[in-house]
Design a protein around this motif. Structure first.
Motif, PDB file in Angstrom:
ATOM      1  N   GLY A   1      26.646  13.931  38.006  1.00 49.40           N
ATOM      2  CA  GLY A   1      25.206  13.705  37.937  1.00 49.40           C
ATOM      3  C   GLY A   1      24.460  14.442  39.030  1.00 49.40           C
ATOM      4  O   GLY A   1      23.379  14.996  38.801  1.00 49.40           O
ATOM      5  N   THR A   2      25.047  14.476  40.234  1.00 50.31           N
ATOM      6  CA  THR A   2      24.412  15.188  41.342  1.00 50.31           C
ATOM      7  C   THR A   2      24.321  16.676  41.056  1.00 50.31           C
ATOM      8  O   THR A   2      23.303  17.329  41.321  1.00 50.31           O
ATOM      9  CB  THR A   2      25.219  14.954  42.636  1.00 50.31           C
ATOM     10  N   GLU A   3      25.405  17.243  40.472  1.00 46.78           N
ATOM     11  CA  GLU A   3      25.399  18.669  40.132  1.00 46.78           C
ATOM     12  C   GLU A   3      24.343  18.976  39.066  1.00 46.78           C
ATOM     13  O   GLU A   3      23.634  19.989  39.142  1.00 46.78           O
ATOM     14  CB  GLU A   3      26.780  19.086  39.632  1.00 46.78           C
ATOM     15  N   SER A   4      24.234  18.086  38.074  1.00 41.17           N
ATOM     16  CA  SER A   4      23.219  18.280  37.034  1.00 41.17           C
ATOM     17  C   SER A   4      21.816  18.248  37.629  1.00 41.17           C
ATOM     18  O   SER A   4      20.948  19.055  37.264  1.00 41.17           O
ATOM     19  CB  SER A   4      23.361  17.191  35.963  1.00 41.17           C
ATOM     20  N   LEU A   5      21.603  17.338  38.566  1.00 40.23           N
ATOM     21  CA  LEU A   5      20.297  17.256  39.226  1.00 40.23           C
ATOM     22  C   LEU A   5      20.015  18.515  40.035  1.00 40.23           C
ATOM     23  O   LEU A   5      18.877  19.003  40.074  1.00 40.23           O
ATOM     24  CB  LEU A   5      20.252  16.014  40.126  1.00 40.23           C
ATOM     25  N   HIS A   6      21.066  19.035  40.685  1.00 40.43           N
ATOM     26  CA  HIS A   6      20.889  20.262  41.463  1.00 40.43           C
ATOM     27  C   HIS A   6      20.512  21.424  40.551  1.00 40.43           C
ATOM     28  O   HIS A   6      19.611  22.221  40.875  1.00 40.43           O
ATOM     29  CB  HIS A   6      22.181  20.575  42.216  1.00 40.43           C
ATOM     30  N   ASN A   7      21.192  21.526  39.398  1.00 41.92           N
ATOM     31  CA  ASN A   7      20.868  22.598  38.447  1.00 41.92           C
ATOM     32  C   ASN A   7      19.454  22.449  37.918  1.00 41.92           C
ATOM     33  O   ASN A   7      18.725  23.438  37.747  1.00 41.92           O
ATOM     34  CB  ASN A   7      21.865  22.584  37.285  1.00 41.92           C
ATOM     35  N   ALA A   8      19.054  21.209  37.646  1.00 39.89           N
ATOM     36  CA  ALA A   8      17.691  20.977  37.166  1.00 39.89           C
ATOM     37  C   ALA A   8      16.665  21.355  38.221  1.00 39.89           C
ATOM     38  O   ALA A   8      15.608  21.924  37.918  1.00 39.89           O
ATOM     39  CB  ALA A   8      17.524  19.509  36.770  1.00 39.89           C
ATOM     40  N   SER A   9      16.989  21.061  39.495  1.00 38.18           N
ATOM     41  CA  SER A   9      16.080  21.422  40.586  1.00 38.18           C
ATOM     42  C   SER A   9      15.926  22.933  40.683  1.00 38.18           C
ATOM     43  O   SER A   9      14.819  23.445  40.872  1.00 38.18           O
ATOM     44  CB  SER A   9      16.611  20.853  41.906  1.00 38.18           C
ATOM     45  N   GLU A  10      17.051  23.669  40.539  1.00 37.28           N
ATOM     46  CA  GLU A  10      16.972  25.131  40.576  1.00 37.28           C
ATOM     47  C   GLU A  10      16.144  25.665  39.404  1.00 37.28           C
ATOM     48  O   GLU A  10      15.368  26.622  39.562  1.00 37.28           O
ATOM     49  CB  GLU A  10      18.381  25.727  40.543  1.00 37.28           C
ATOM     50  N   SER A  11      16.305  25.062  38.228  1.00 37.29           N
ATOM     51  CA  SER A  11      15.519  25.490  37.062  1.00 37.29           C
ATOM     52  C   SER A  11      14.030  25.266  37.298  1.00 37.29           C
ATOM     53  O   SER A  11      13.198  26.107  36.945  1.00 37.29           O
ATOM     54  CB  SER A  11      15.984  24.721  35.820  1.00 37.29           C
ATOM     55  N   ILE A  12      13.697  24.149  37.913  1.00 34.90           N
ATOM     56  CA  ILE A  12      12.284  23.866  38.223  1.00 34.90           C
ATOM     57  C   ILE A  12      11.751  24.887  39.220  1.00 34.90           C
ATOM     58  O   ILE A  12      10.610  25.366  39.102  1.00 34.90           O
ATOM     59  CB  ILE A  12      12.138  22.435  38.767  1.00 34.90           C
ATOM     60  N   ASP A  13      12.576  25.238  40.216  1.00 32.56           N
ATOM     61  CA  ASP A  13      12.145  26.242  41.203  1.00 32.56           C
ATOM     62  C   ASP A  13      11.868  27.584  40.530  1.00 32.56           C
ATOM     63  O   ASP A  13      10.877  28.260  40.853  1.00 32.56           O
ATOM     64  CB  ASP A  13      13.226  26.415  42.281  1.00 32.56           C
ATOM     65  N   ARG A  14      12.747  27.975  39.602  1.00 28.97           N
ATOM     66  CA  ARG A  14      12.523  29.242  38.886  1.00 28.97           C
ATOM     67  C   ARG A  14      11.238  29.185  38.067  1.00 28.97           C
ATOM     68  O   ARG A  14      10.473  30.159  38.025  1.00 28.97           O
ATOM     69  CB  ARG A  14      13.722  29.549  37.983  1.00 28.97           C
ATOM     70  N   SER A  15      10.998  28.067  37.423  1.00 31.96           N
ATOM     71  CA  SER A  15       9.775  27.916  36.624  1.00 31.96           C
ATOM     72  C   SER A  15       8.534  27.986  37.508  1.00 31.96           C
ATOM     73  O   SER A  15       7.522  28.590  37.138  1.00 31.96           O
ATOM     74  CB  SER A  15       9.810  26.580  35.870  1.00 31.96           C
ATOM     75  N   GLN A  16       8.622  27.396  38.697  1.00 29.50           N
ATOM     76  CA  GLN A  16       7.480  27.438  39.611  1.00 29.50           C
ATOM     77  C   GLN A  16       7.220  28.861  40.099  1.00 29.50           C
ATOM     78  O   GLN A  16       6.065  29.278  40.224  1.00 29.50           O
ATOM     79  CB  GLN A  16       7.730  26.501  40.794  1.00 29.50           C
TER      80      GLN A  16
END
Length: 227
Positions: A131-146
Motif C-alpha cells: 500500500g505504501t508503494e502504491s501511494l508513492h507511485n500515486a504521489s509521483e503521478s500527481i507530481d507529474r500532472s502538476q
C-alpha cells in the motif's frame, strides 16, 4: 501524501484502539484459557495498531508542515496510549498460581511468536508495504500532472500575451486607416471645389500636386509604423 489514505488508516487505528481499551478489564474478569486467549488477541491487535501507526507516519513524510507537525504530535500520543494499555494488560494478567515463571502474559508472548502468528504478521506487513508503494507511485503521478499543468499554464500565458500584442497592432492599423480615410475625404472635397472654378489644365496640375501630397502623407505614416 494522500490525506484520504491517512484518514482511512486513522479510522482503522481508532477502531483497534477502542477494542484494545476494553481488554484490560476483560482480563481482570477472566481466568485460565480464556485469559490466555484474551492476551493473545490483545497482543495481535496491539501489533496491528503499531503497524497502522507506522503507515500513518509514512503518509506524513510528504505532508505540508502545517498538517504534519500537529499530526506527529498526535501519533506520539497514540504510541504512548498503546504502551499504557500494554502495561495495564500485564497488570491484569498476574502469574499463574502454580508458581511457573513468566506467568500467563509471558506464555502468551511465547505463543504470539508461533509460526501461524508470525506468518500473519508478515502478510500484514507485506500488504502495508504494498500500500505504501502504491501511494508513492500515486504521489509521483500527481507530481507529474502538476508539472504538466504548470507548463500548460505557462504556454497559455505566452499565447495570451502574443494575442494582446497583435491586438495592439490591429488597433494602430485601424487608426491609420481612419486617418487615411479622413485625408481622402478632405482631398475629394478640395478636388470638387477646384473642379468648379479652375480650368482643366489648372485642375490637372492641382490634382497632381494633391496626389503627391497624399503619397507623401502615406509614406510618412508607413515609415512611422515601421519605427
Amino acid at each position: 501524501m494522500s490525506s484520504e489514505e491517512f484518514e482511512k488508516l486513522h479510522e482503522i487505528y481508532r477502531s483497534l484502539y477502542e477494542e484494545l481499551k476494553l481488554m484490560p478489564q476483560r482480563l481482570l474478569r477472566s481466568n485460565g484459557e480464556e485469559k490466555k486467549s484474551l492476551l493473545r488477541a490483545f497482543e495481535e491487535r496491539k501489533v496491528e495498531a503499531e503497524e497502522i501507526l507506522q503507515g500513518m507516519e509514512v503518509e506524513l513524510r510528504d505532508a505540508p508542515p502545517s498538517y504534519r507537525n500537529p499530526m506527529r504530535t498526535k501519533l506520539h500520543l497514540y504510541h504512548r496510549d498503546l504502551a499504557k494499555l500494554q502495561r495495564d494488560a500485564k497488570t491484569s494478567a498476574p502469574p499463574l498460581s502454580d508458581g511457573s515463571q513468566g506467568g500467563i502474559y509471558s506464555s502468551q508472548n511465547q505463543q504470539s511468536s508461533s509460526p501461524f502468528v508470525q506468518t500473519r504478521l508478515q502478510s500484514q506487513r507485506a500488504l502495508l508495504l504494498q500500500g505504501t508503494e502504491s501511494l508513492h507511485n500515486a504521489s509521483e503521478s500527481i507530481d507529474r500532472s502538476q508539472r504538466l499543468a504548470a507548463e500548460t499554464e505557462h504556454i497559455g500565458t505566452d499565447i495570451i500575451e502574443e494575442l494582446g500584442e497583435q491586438r495592439e497592432q490591429l488597433d494602430r492599423t485601424r487608426d491609420r486607416l481612419v486617418n487615411t480615410g479622413e485625408n481622402l475625404s478632405r482631398t475629394r472635397k478640395i478636388l470638387r471645389s477646384m473642379s468648379r472654378r479652375d480650368s482643366p489644365d489648372t485642375l490637372r496640375r492641382k490634382l497632381i500636386s494633391a496626389t503627391s501630397v497624399r503619397d507623401l502623407v502615406l509614406s510618412r505614416l508607413t515609415a512611422r509604423d515601421h519605427r
